[in-house]
Scaffold this motif. Sequence first.
Motif, PDB file in Angstrom:
ATOM      1  N   LEU A 103      29.935  39.993  25.192  1.00  0.00           N
ATOM      2  CA  LEU A 103      29.575  40.301  26.550  1.00  0.00           C
ATOM      3  C   LEU A 103      30.710  40.893  27.330  1.00  0.00           C
ATOM      4  O   LEU A 103      30.524  41.785  28.140  1.00  0.00           O
ATOM      5  CB  LEU A 103      29.036  39.076  27.250  1.00  0.00           C
ATOM      6  CG  LEU A 103      27.665  39.545  27.671  1.00  0.00           C
ATOM      7  CD1 LEU A 103      26.632  38.893  26.907  1.00  0.00           C
ATOM      8  CD2 LEU A 103      27.554  39.630  29.112  1.00  0.00           C
TER       9      LEU A 103
ATOM     10  N   ILE B 168      30.217  35.397  24.201  1.00  0.00           N
ATOM     11  CA  ILE B 168      30.909  35.793  25.423  1.00  0.00           C
ATOM     12  C   ILE B 168      31.839  36.971  25.170  1.00  0.00           C
ATOM     13  O   ILE B 168      32.005  37.828  26.017  1.00  0.00           O
ATOM     14  CB  ILE B 168      31.675  34.589  26.025  1.00  0.00           C
ATOM     15  CG1 ILE B 168      32.281  34.934  27.373  1.00  0.00           C
ATOM     16  CG2 ILE B 168      32.760  34.068  25.103  1.00  0.00           C
ATOM     17  CD1 ILE B 168      31.320  35.025  28.489  1.00  0.00           C
TER      18      ILE B 168
ATOM     19  N   ALA C   7      30.323  44.143  29.137  1.00  0.00           N
ATOM     20  CA  ALA C   7      30.582  44.189  30.574  1.00  0.00           C
ATOM     21  C   ALA C   7      31.574  45.299  30.870  1.00  0.00           C
ATOM     22  O   ALA C   7      31.462  46.003  31.861  1.00  0.00           O
ATOM     23  CB  ALA C   7      31.136  42.854  31.051  1.00  0.00           C
TER      24      ALA C   7
ATOM     25  N   PHE D  68      27.407  36.192  32.914  1.00  0.00           N
ATOM     26  CA  PHE D  68      28.252  36.814  33.920  1.00  0.00           C
ATOM     27  C   PHE D  68      28.885  35.786  34.816  1.00  0.00           C
ATOM     28  O   PHE D  68      29.431  36.108  35.864  1.00  0.00           O
ATOM     29  CB  PHE D  68      27.501  37.907  34.659  1.00  0.00           C
ATOM     30  CG  PHE D  68      27.293  39.082  33.769  1.00  0.00           C
ATOM     31  CD1 PHE D  68      28.381  39.858  33.394  1.00  0.00           C
ATOM     32  CD2 PHE D  68      26.050  39.362  33.228  1.00  0.00           C
ATOM     33  CE1 PHE D  68      28.209  40.916  32.521  1.00  0.00           C
ATOM     34  CE2 PHE D  68      25.876  40.424  32.348  1.00  0.00           C
ATOM     35  CZ  PHE D  68      26.960  41.192  31.989  1.00  0.00           C
ATOM     36  N   GLY D  69      28.809  34.524  34.391  1.00  0.00           N
ATOM     37  CA  GLY D  69      29.729  33.535  34.928  1.00  0.00           C
ATOM     38  C   GLY D  69      29.315  32.668  36.085  1.00  0.00           C
ATOM     39  O   GLY D  69      29.845  31.590  36.228  1.00  0.00           O
ATOM     40  N   PHE D  70      28.366  33.113  36.917  1.00  0.00           N
ATOM     41  CA  PHE D  70      28.112  32.328  38.111  1.00  0.00           C
ATOM     42  C   PHE D  70      27.649  30.913  37.784  1.00  0.00           C
ATOM     43  O   PHE D  70      27.881  29.974  38.533  1.00  0.00           O
ATOM     44  CB  PHE D  70      27.076  33.025  39.001  1.00  0.00           C
ATOM     45  CG  PHE D  70      26.920  32.387  40.351  1.00  0.00           C
ATOM     46  CD1 PHE D  70      27.934  32.474  41.298  1.00  0.00           C
ATOM     47  CD2 PHE D  70      25.786  31.669  40.669  1.00  0.00           C
ATOM     48  CE1 PHE D  70      27.804  31.857  42.528  1.00  0.00           C
ATOM     49  CE2 PHE D  70      25.647  31.057  41.915  1.00  0.00           C
ATOM     50  CZ  PHE D  70      26.654  31.158  42.847  1.00  0.00           C
TER      51      PHE D  70
ATOM     52  N   PHE E  45      37.986  30.582  36.644  1.00  0.00           N
ATOM     53  CA  PHE E  45      37.719  30.666  35.205  1.00  0.00           C
ATOM     54  C   PHE E  45      38.332  31.920  34.608  1.00  0.00           C
ATOM     55  O   PHE E  45      38.629  32.883  35.311  1.00  0.00           O
ATOM     56  CB  PHE E  45      36.212  30.684  34.954  1.00  0.00           C
ATOM     57  CG  PHE E  45      35.516  29.428  35.361  1.00  0.00           C
ATOM     58  CD1 PHE E  45      35.514  28.319  34.540  1.00  0.00           C
ATOM     59  CD2 PHE E  45      34.862  29.354  36.579  1.00  0.00           C
ATOM     60  CE1 PHE E  45      34.870  27.160  34.918  1.00  0.00           C
ATOM     61  CE2 PHE E  45      34.215  28.197  36.973  1.00  0.00           C
ATOM     62  CZ  PHE E  45      34.219  27.095  36.142  1.00  0.00           C
TER      63      PHE E  45
ATOM     64  N   ASP F 293      36.734  34.023  32.798  1.00  0.00           N
ATOM     65  CA  ASP F 293      35.783  35.106  33.055  1.00  0.00           C
ATOM     66  C   ASP F 293      35.314  35.026  34.494  1.00  0.00           C
ATOM     67  O   ASP F 293      35.251  33.954  35.072  1.00  0.00           O
ATOM     68  CB  ASP F 293      34.587  34.975  32.117  1.00  0.00           C
ATOM     69  CG  ASP F 293      35.019  35.110  30.681  1.00  0.00           C
ATOM     70  OD1 ASP F 293      35.484  36.192  30.324  1.00  0.00           O
ATOM     71  OD2 ASP F 293      34.911  34.119  29.939  1.00  0.00           O
ATOM     72  N   PRO F 294      34.937  36.177  35.068  1.00  0.00           N
ATOM     73  CA  PRO F 294      34.520  36.169  36.470  1.00  0.00           C
ATOM     74  C   PRO F 294      33.364  35.191  36.700  1.00  0.00           C
ATOM     75  O   PRO F 294      32.516  35.016  35.834  1.00  0.00           O
ATOM     76  CB  PRO F 294      34.054  37.601  36.718  1.00  0.00           C
ATOM     77  CG  PRO F 294      34.360  38.388  35.509  1.00  0.00           C
ATOM     78  CD  PRO F 294      34.889  37.499  34.464  1.00  0.00           C
ATOM     79  N   SER F 295      33.345  34.566  37.839  1.00  0.00           N
ATOM     80  CA  SER F 295      32.275  33.610  38.119  1.00  0.00           C
ATOM     81  C   SER F 295      31.788  33.729  39.552  1.00  0.00           C
ATOM     82  O   SER F 295      31.274  32.767  40.105  1.00  0.00           O
ATOM     83  CB  SER F 295      32.754  32.187  37.859  1.00  0.00           C
ATOM     84  OG  SER F 295      33.739  31.854  38.807  1.00  0.00           O
TER      85      SER F 295
END
Lengths: 264, 248
Positions: A255, A252, A259, B82-84, A83, A85-87
Amino acid sequence: MGKIIEVKGLCKSFDGIKAVNDVSFSVTKGEIFAFLGPNGAGKSTTIKMLTTLLKPDSGKIVMNSFNPASEPNLVRKSFGIVFQDPSIDDELTAMENMEYHGIMYSIQKKTRRARTEELLRMVELWDRKDDLVKHFSGGMKRRLEIARGLLHHPKILFLDEPTTGLDPQTRNHIWEHIKKLNKKERITVFFTTHYMEEAEQVANNLAVIDHGKIVAKGTADGLKRKTKSGSLEKAFIKLTGRDIRAEEAKPIDNLRMRARVWRR
Amino acid sequence: MKTIYVMWIRQLKRYLRSRARIIGSLGQPILFLIALGFGFGPIYQKAGGGDYIQFLAPGIIAMSILFTATFTGIEVIWDRQFGFLKEILVAPVSRMKIMIGRTLGGATVAVMQGIIVMLISLIAGFRPNSTYTIPLAILFMALIATLFTAIGTAIASLLEDMHGFQLIVNFFIMPVFFLSGALFPFDGLPKGIALIAKVNPLAYGVDGLRASFIGASHFGIGLDLIVLGSVVAVFLAIGAYLFSKIQI
Ligand SMILES: Nc1ncnc2c1ncn2[C@@H]1O[C@H](COP(=O)(O)OP(=O)(O)OP(=O)(O)O)[C@@H](O)[C@H]1O
Ligand SMILES: [Mg+2]
């Protein structure tokens, strides 16, 4: 040659604004396909619809011969994704992230372990497999996400801006791996990027989207010829105009900002 | 089954690794036990209520479970931002199982927290009637924990970001806690408050805990179990439904 992704007349609006507007394109099995467009063009939204995360308002999608609306789990097994954004779960180790992914994709333990080792070695994270991901650098996290996305032998790999914010070394490194996999395992790669040289170098075919609409499709050379430009970057600017995209900030985005501030 | 396990173990690992969080979340119950226990103890005794710490400890255990459980449920928003969550939602597994696993994980964490607070209240002078009924108390802890993790998940599935968080604390968690009978007995309350308390599921949890620990019950332990059990089932269903509808 067979098509592995086919999209026809795809539309999606958010609060009356058309983020994706009558988009049609197809991706051939085994190719590397670049999906380009300025900020807010609708790239990620399209990817979310292809990958069952978002329901389209209208339009038709075929992914690896399956329909995301009626056969979501068959579609989900067909692709791996990194993605925008980090996942990854920061509080887990690299190994745990891989393990849990493998279990959710019902990969047998033996295969899972072997494939995990192979992939972590490939992205050069095997030595760090038992470290918590929160101690990883941005590039290492990205590499881990790519390895994870490949764990279940997907037919298609989605990469939403996989190299944004990474140094040239890491970027080259990542693309080497992806090109190798594309050759070796015949994985179809669908990626977005804002680096035009990157797209020009690796993509067999590309599509340019702007304001939710496809404005051009073809090979990099084809687009350059059509717009009479010397580079893909110039072609891109001719196709999409010079103005900077004013976008409303989504939660997002706030964020992402936060972040960054908190270095999470 | 495997999906449920993965989601459960993930919650557990995250909890056990965040020692700061464990210790931090013990501060509040300890403060309540000391300040209220020793502060109101003499008045409670004078009013003929007996030993206040006996009455208070089950309420504080319930409180710590309420907070931990609701927060782990609400962590869905965190995962979303935070994506998870995206990684989970593209996995070829049913979202129902994801939600159940996650909720059970959160509930396990909350029960562990409850047990720690129970041990602390033993140090503060709390004395359960017998050790045999402690498993029953743990069953009530598990019910409270599951209920509020599910509610937290349901709320989080409706929210896009953390902005609503303070609202949830002030208009959900706090009222649920203060009107649960955790701090004061229900007998002789004004009708309005007594009514609110009656429709508050935590009241049945606190009552059940008290029944198991010290054998004193307002509603009766059978009713406590029935009410809590049914509310848990309802909110698991609502939570699973809302969770399955999340789009990103
Ligand atoms: N969940 C959402 N709610 C409201 N609007 C949204 C949502 N997701 C996307 N949008 C809007 O849809 C449009 C397309 O967004 P999208 O994220 O697809 O762009 P993108 O091409 O990926 O851009 P970028 O290069 O910045 O990542 C934007 O105008 C964006 O603000
Ligand atoms: Mg995007």
